[in-house]
Write an enzyme that holds these catalytic residues in place. Sequence first.
Site, short mmCIF file in Angstrom:
data_model
loop_
_atom_site.label_atom_id
_atom_site.label_comp_id
_atom_site.label_asym_id
_atom_site.label_seq_id
_atom_site.Cartn_x
_atom_site.Cartn_y
_atom_site.Cartn_z
CG HIS A 109 -1.40 1.37 1.61
ND1 HIS A 109 -0.84 2.14 2.61
CD2 HIS A 109 -2.40 2.12 1.09
CE1 HIS A 109 -1.48 3.29 2.70
NE2 HIS A 109 -2.44 3.30 1.79
N GLY A 262 -16.81 11.27 -1.23
CA GLY A 262 -15.94 10.73 -2.27
C GLY A 262 -16.60 9.60 -3.04
#
Length: 308
Positions: A109, A262
């Site tokens: 990540h 979002g």
Amino acid sequence: MAQQPDIQAVKQYLLGLQASICSRLEALDDGTSFIRDAWDRPEGGGGVSRVITDGRVFEKGGVNFSHVMGETMPASATAHRPHLAGAPWQAMGVSLVIHPNNPYVPTSHANVRFFIATPEHGEPVYWFGGGYDLTPYYGFEDDCVHWHQTARAACEPFGEGTYKRFKDWCDDYFYLKHRDEPRGVGGLFFDDHNTGNFEQDFGLMKSVGDSYIEAYEPIVRRRMAHPFGDRERDFQLYRRGRYVEFNLVYDRGTLFGLQSGGRTESILMSLPPLVRWDYNRTAEPGSEEARLMEFFLTSRNWLETQHD
């Protein structure tokens, strides 16, 4: 007079970073490409999600760019900055999660981000954040050392102690409190970074962003052809459950994205395609699965033998 943040320069860097990381990952997968999905956010801004699925090497991966804005800062961004409540804001960043097929290749990540808010009275307030972390299912010491050596090199131009501070921050942040265990073997994490020198702060974000693929690519190349069977695959799916738990319970980026309206598909892109949970599962003593927990997931200093 304080140096004004160059929002356009940050945006161009982030778009270039997304493109270069996708290109490097596509070369590793040798035949599977990222699809490109541009999207608009009704409340302001938009982004580009780039996703790879069912590849030879990568089961699922996403590299997102977003540039969103609004008239009022979301609660997750003002918890430590009550004076910015109600201020117009912009946020941009690149966020990625890569879930390989082979259980011997770790999940990785990375995220680099920039926020700026403009209170009604006063100068714009900006900060940078980001980092990267590694989540192996079967551990290799040389992978962990390489990962942290690359992270340390990225931090070295920005002052003695920067790597250790960001490494410790990463260990603290990517920790599942309800499980009392780290998510992985760490890396770097920083947030709310503003020294008052915009170019220097931007340089730190760029150094971290650029170093991610240099940290990850050699590990993928070393492990992607490692033989594995049903046992390793089963353990990988079980351990992916921890990844899901962290992202849905603790991750500040997930919370910010959802609170700020979002794009849900992009926010939850980080979740693996297949995962399992088993009740009260324990590893066989002396197994490689047990070694992951007992040796690797311990927030250790991987460079202690490297004269850190």
